[in-house]
Design a protein around this motif. Structure first.
Motif, short mmCIF file in Angstrom:
data_model
loop_
_atom_site.label_atom_id
_atom_site.label_comp_id
_atom_site.label_asym_id
_atom_site.label_seq_id
_atom_site.Cartn_x
_atom_site.Cartn_y
_atom_site.Cartn_z
N LEU A 189 0.83 -1.20 0.00
CA LEU A 189 0.00 0.00 0.00
C LEU A 189 0.87 1.26 0.00
O LEU A 189 1.91 1.31 0.67
N ARG A 190 0.39 2.25 -0.74
CA ARG A 190 1.10 3.52 -0.86
C ARG A 190 0.13 4.68 -0.64
O ARG A 190 -1.08 4.53 -0.87
N ARG B 289 -9.13 6.44 1.58
CA ARG B 289 -7.99 6.94 0.81
C ARG B 289 -6.75 6.90 1.70
O ARG B 289 -6.68 7.60 2.72
N ALA B 290 -5.77 6.06 1.35
CA ALA B 290 -4.58 5.86 2.18
C ALA B 290 -3.75 7.14 2.26
O ALA B 290 -3.56 7.83 1.26
N LEU B 291 -3.26 7.44 3.45
CA LEU B 291 -2.41 8.61 3.67
C LEU B 291 -0.95 8.25 3.88
O LEU B 291 -0.08 9.14 3.86
N CYS B 292 -0.68 6.98 4.12
CA CYS B 292 0.70 6.57 4.38
C CYS B 292 0.85 5.09 4.05
O CYS B 292 -0.13 4.40 3.75
N SER B 293 2.07 4.59 4.14
CA SER B 293 2.31 3.17 3.96
C SER B 293 2.04 2.44 5.28
O SER B 293 1.86 3.05 6.33
N ALA B 294 2.04 1.10 5.22
CA ALA B 294 1.77 0.31 6.42
C ALA B 294 2.86 0.53 7.47
O ALA B 294 2.58 0.56 8.67
N ASP B 295 4.11 0.73 7.04
CA ASP B 295 5.21 0.92 7.98
C ASP B 295 5.10 2.24 8.73
O ASP B 295 5.69 2.40 9.80
N ARG C 209 -17.46 11.62 5.84
CA ARG C 209 -16.57 11.73 4.69
C ARG C 209 -15.47 12.78 4.94
O ARG C 209 -15.73 13.86 5.46
N GLY C 210 -14.26 12.43 4.58
CA GLY C 210 -13.13 13.35 4.71
C GLY C 210 -12.43 13.32 6.04
O GLY C 210 -11.37 13.94 6.19
N GLN C 211 -12.97 12.60 7.03
CA GLN C 211 -12.32 12.56 8.35
C GLN C 211 -11.20 11.52 8.35
O GLN C 211 -11.31 10.46 7.75
N ARG C 212 -10.14 11.85 9.05
CA ARG C 212 -8.99 10.95 9.13
C ARG C 212 -9.26 9.84 10.15
O ARG C 212 -9.78 10.11 11.24
N VAL C 213 -8.90 8.62 9.80
CA VAL C 213 -8.99 7.48 10.73
C VAL C 213 -7.64 6.79 10.79
O VAL C 213 -6.86 6.83 9.84
N ARG C 214 -7.38 6.15 11.91
CA ARG C 214 -6.11 5.47 12.11
C ARG C 214 -6.23 3.99 11.78
O ARG C 214 -7.32 3.42 11.76
N SER C 215 -5.10 3.35 11.56
CA SER C 215 -5.10 1.91 11.34
C SER C 215 -5.34 1.19 12.66
O SER C 215 -4.98 1.69 13.73
N GLY C 216 -5.96 0.02 12.58
CA GLY C 216 -6.20 -0.78 13.77
C GLY C 216 -7.64 -1.01 14.14
O GLY C 216 -7.99 -2.11 14.56
N PRO C 217 -8.55 -0.01 14.01
CA PRO C 217 -9.96 -0.26 14.34
C PRO C 217 -10.62 -1.26 13.39
O PRO C 217 -10.13 -1.50 12.27
N VAL C 218 -11.74 -1.82 13.84
CA VAL C 218 -12.51 -2.77 13.04
C VAL C 218 -13.73 -2.07 12.45
O VAL C 218 -14.38 -1.27 13.14
N PRO D 174 -6.26 -1.15 7.55
CA PRO D 174 -4.85 -1.53 7.44
C PRO D 174 -3.87 -0.37 7.55
O PRO D 174 -2.73 -0.56 7.97
N VAL D 175 -4.27 0.85 7.13
CA VAL D 175 -3.38 2.01 7.18
C VAL D 175 -4.18 3.24 7.58
O VAL D 175 -5.41 3.26 7.49
N ASP D 176 -3.49 4.27 8.00
CA ASP D 176 -4.15 5.54 8.27
C ASP D 176 -4.67 6.13 6.95
O ASP D 176 -4.01 6.01 5.91
#
Length: 761
Positions: free
Chosen positions: A136-137, A197-203, A179-188, A151-153
């Motif tokens: 992911l990118r 829309r991915a903002l970063c890579s998995a790392d 719509r448009g709000q940022r979410v973090r990786s980890g929640p279900v 999986p990613v922010d």
């Protein structure tokens, strides 16, 4: 871990085969072959022990392995090959036992690790393709299905995303993100599928940051010192001095070897691991995975416990806790209509409402024209009534913010719960309150932990201060730390560690760094995240907090037996060393005697396989009986709600309506609730009293039954004395007082009985 265990098993096999082949050869008269076989069985063990000692010396430590190496080397150097082979077998047996415990824990843990997302669904050329999360990118458009882990922010690209963030923030109820709000990786994803829309890579994601925190916390732990190595600080110098003195005074090196052989600390090398592994096995039978002996020994010495809130002290799931009604609307009818409409919703709150209605045995019907407005609520028709469920503004517009509504909102704020307001045919009818309830076994578990030696309990939560403090007060913990990030949870653990051995209990991704930083990390593995299970030293495979109490009791018993075995075994070894020093015990005879001591202490250590639980065998009601009792309580919940609701609604009812509802409630109390309480007191409590022991273990509970019966009789007499016109102002005041008192004592009594059922189930 697996390679270390295989090495230990290999050494055990080599030493056992060497001893056996040598014994057969000696019996057949081939003494040289026997010596060679015994030496061949001992040499590989010596090489591994020497390498282990060199590694320990590089770290600035040493242990009892030095005595074992000197004994084996001295035996081979002086031609006492049988003695060397016996010592090698004893040493390799202890290593294999410890390796077995670690390998078994690793195998069982692998079944728990799977929460971390490994693949994601990405849009590619107009279609959906599953790709590894590493691919992911930033800028990728992802499709997050219901139940998937984010999986990613990223930014929500759909109308709404409903996420279960309890693993990250400790907030038990799902959170809606527009719509448009940022979410973090980890929640279900707790709602329908949405686009991200991915903002970063998995790392670079939040989840990866938590993993880095875990590794950092684990690296900060001080190295564990085994029981054997702690005793070595005194025993090794004493043994070497005695052996050297015997050689010096007698001029016979065999005399020194005899001392070393009987001084070979097999009670340390073997008995302690047997007791520890037995304790680990005992805990596993009770649904507690202890990963290694170090974790068990440390758990036995714990004095401070830190708990996460959501999913640990609470169930981690939204449940209906109260039904607030306005006007003449009855609670049961409000719930039935609301649940009927909520059947058309995929929202997790809707599922909780539907489940609550079904638990009460309410007959639901199919709604028509059901529509769900993301972020607002539901609307539709049920049995010809127009219903709206959601926020006050959605349900009734600005005019819905009445005095009653503001009172309900205040209650929600005080109690830290959420609410779904309900309007029927355009009129606000009530509200359904939902909260993350305290685990039924949690209060008892905390009391038992205190009796087991825990001196301080601290709740560390990412949840809001008012929610955490309300729960902490209800449970009676010593301190509450709220609104803590993963980094702040680690700092809280490190602060408590400065005062003594500390245990951290949690289940979410955000708990993993704190679990790794604690002296012992305990994960609620039945439903918790893979990150927390991986970071923890102990995993509760059964979703019950009281299993931690059992784990501590088992750990303390196992450690006590290990120390007892070590003390007795080493005491006998010291006596034998004295005989060897004056020449009354040779190397082979000493090795055989040492073997007898080993057998005795091992048999004693095996006692750790039993005992250490919360209750003696046979203590408890049959599971079917406990299920029946819980079902009865669930069926009686509407009666309790009716008592509270009628007291609240009396002023809104007309005189004749008051009379009708008072008479109807009197019938429910006399026909359903009071007979249930009488049966419990006359049939159930005598059985429980025999199980619990003592003169009158349930005396206070029986006293509560009598008070309930007394209030029920008073209420019945007042209702019978009412005229057809209904109660006057004075009678209303007395009836309301009776209803509030009866409702309060029933709520408390039901809570006490449900906790009692947990204790005997």
């Amino acid at each position: 871990m697996r390679s270390s265990w295989l090495q230990s098993v290999g050494l055990l096999v080599v030493s056992a085969v060497g001893l056996l082949v040598g014994g057969v050869a000696w019996f057949l008269g081939a003494s040289r072959v026997a010596d060679f076989a015994w030496a061949a069985g001992a040499v590989p063990v010596m090489i591994v022990v020497a390498a282990s000692i060199l590694q320990a010396l590089r770290r600035g430590t040493t242990g009892v392995d030095v005595v074992a190496l000197l004994a084996m080397g001295g035996a081979l150097g002086l031609g006492q090959y049988l003695a060397g082979a016996i010592i090698a077998l004893m040493y390799s047996s202890g290593g294999a036992l410890e390796g077995y415990a670690r390998a078994r824990a690793g195998r069982e843990l692998s079944a728990l690790l799977g929460r971390a997302p490994k693949v994601a669904t990405r849009y590619e050329e107009g279609g959906l393709v599953q790709v590894p999360v590493e691919a992911l990118r930033p800028g990728d458009l992802l499709f997050i299905k219901a139940g998937d882990v984010v999986p990613v922010d990223g930014l929500v690209a759909s109308a709404e995303a409903v996420l279960d963030e309890s693993a990250l923030t400790g907030e038990a109820l799902p959170v809606a993100h527009p719509r448009g709000q940022r979410v973090r990786s980890g929640p279900v994803n707790a709602g329908p599928p949405f686009e991200l829309r991915a903002l970063c890579s998995a790392d670079e994601s939040t989840y990866a940051g938590v993993v880095r925190l875990v590794r950092s916390a684990q690296a900060s732990k001080a190295p564990f010192v085994r029981i054997a190595d702690r005793y070595a600080l005194l025993f090794v110098p004493f043994t070497l001095a005695l052996a050297g003195g015997a050689w010096l005074l007698s001029g016979d090196p065999v005399r020194a070897l005899s001392v070393l052989v009987v001084a070979t600390p097999c009670p340390l090398i073997l008995a302690a691991p047997v007791a520890i592994v037995s304790g680990i096995s005992r805990a596993a039978r009770r649904g507690v995975l202890i990963k290694d002996g170090a974790a068990l020994e440390t758990l036995a010495r714990a004095r401070t416990l830190l708990f996460d809130k959501t999913g640990t002290l609470t169930s981690g799931q939204a449940r209906l806790t109260a039904i607030e009604t306005q006007g003449t609307q009855e609670p049961e009818a409000l719930l039935r209509l609301s649940a009927s409409l909520e059947q058309a919703s995929q929202h997790v709150i809707a599922s909780a409402i539907v489940s609550a209605a079904r638990e009460r045995g309410l007959a639901l019907c199919l709604p028509t024209g059901a529509q769900e407005q993301p972020g607002a609520g539901m609307l539709g028709e049920v049995e010809g009534h127009r219903l709206r469920l959601g926020s006050p503004a959605w349900v009734g517009g600005p005019e819905a913010l009445t005095r009653w509504t503001r009172g309900v909102l205040r209650r929600m704020g005080y109690e830290g719960c959420s609410g779904v307001f309900v309007s029927i045919d355009g009129r606000l009818a009530g509200a359904l309150l939902l909260a993350d309830e305290i685990r039924p076994e949690a209060p008892r578990a905390l009391r038992l932990l205190s009796r087991a030696g825990v001196r301080r309990t601290v709740m560390v939560s990412g949840d809001r201060a008012e929610v955490a403090e309300t729960l902490g007060a209800a449970l009676g913990v010593d301190a509450v730390l709220s609104e803590r990030s993963p980094e702040e949870k680690v700092q809280a653990v490190l602060s408590e560690r400065a005062a003594g051995v500390t245990v951290m209990v949690g289940d979410g991704i955000n708990d993993a760094p704190a679990l790794a930083a604690a002296d012992v990390g305990v994960a609620m593995g039945a439903r918790g995240s893979g990150a927390s299970a991986e970071a923890a030293d102990v995993v509760l495979l059964v979703d019950r907090l009281d299993r931690l109490v059992e784990a501590m009791l088992v750990a303390r018993r196992a450690r006590s037996i290990a120390l007892q075995s070590v003390a007795v075994g080493m005491g006998l070894s010291l006596v034998a060393m004295g005989f060897a020093a004056v020449g009354l015990l040779g190397p082979v005879a000493g090795a055989v005697l040492q073997e007898g001591i080993d057998v005795a202490v091992i048999l004693n250590a095996l006692r750790a396989l039993g005992g250490g639980g919360l209750s003696p065998a046979g203590h408890g009601l049959p599971e079917q009986t406990v299920r029946h009792l819980r079902t009865e309580h669930q069926e009686l919940r509407p009666v309790l709600e009716r008592v509270q609701s009628l007291a609240d609604r009396m002023d809104a009812l007309g005189a004749r309506e008051q009379h009708a509802e008072l008479v109807e409630l009197d019938g429910l109390l006399r026909e359903r609730l009071l007979p249930h309480e009488h049966r419990d007191d006359s049939e159930l409590y005598p059985k429980l009293a025999r199980m619990l022991g003592g003169e009158d273990p349930l005396g206070t509970m029986s006293r509560t039954h009598r008070e309930i019966a007394h209030l029920g009789r008073l209420y019945h007499r007042r209702v019978v004395d009412l005229g057809e016109a209904g109660p006057d102002a004075v009678e209303q005041r007395e009836l309301r007082r009776l209803l509030y008192g009866l409702g309060a004592i029933l709520q408390l009594h039901f809570a006490q009985e449900e906790e009692l059922f947990e204790a005997v189930s």
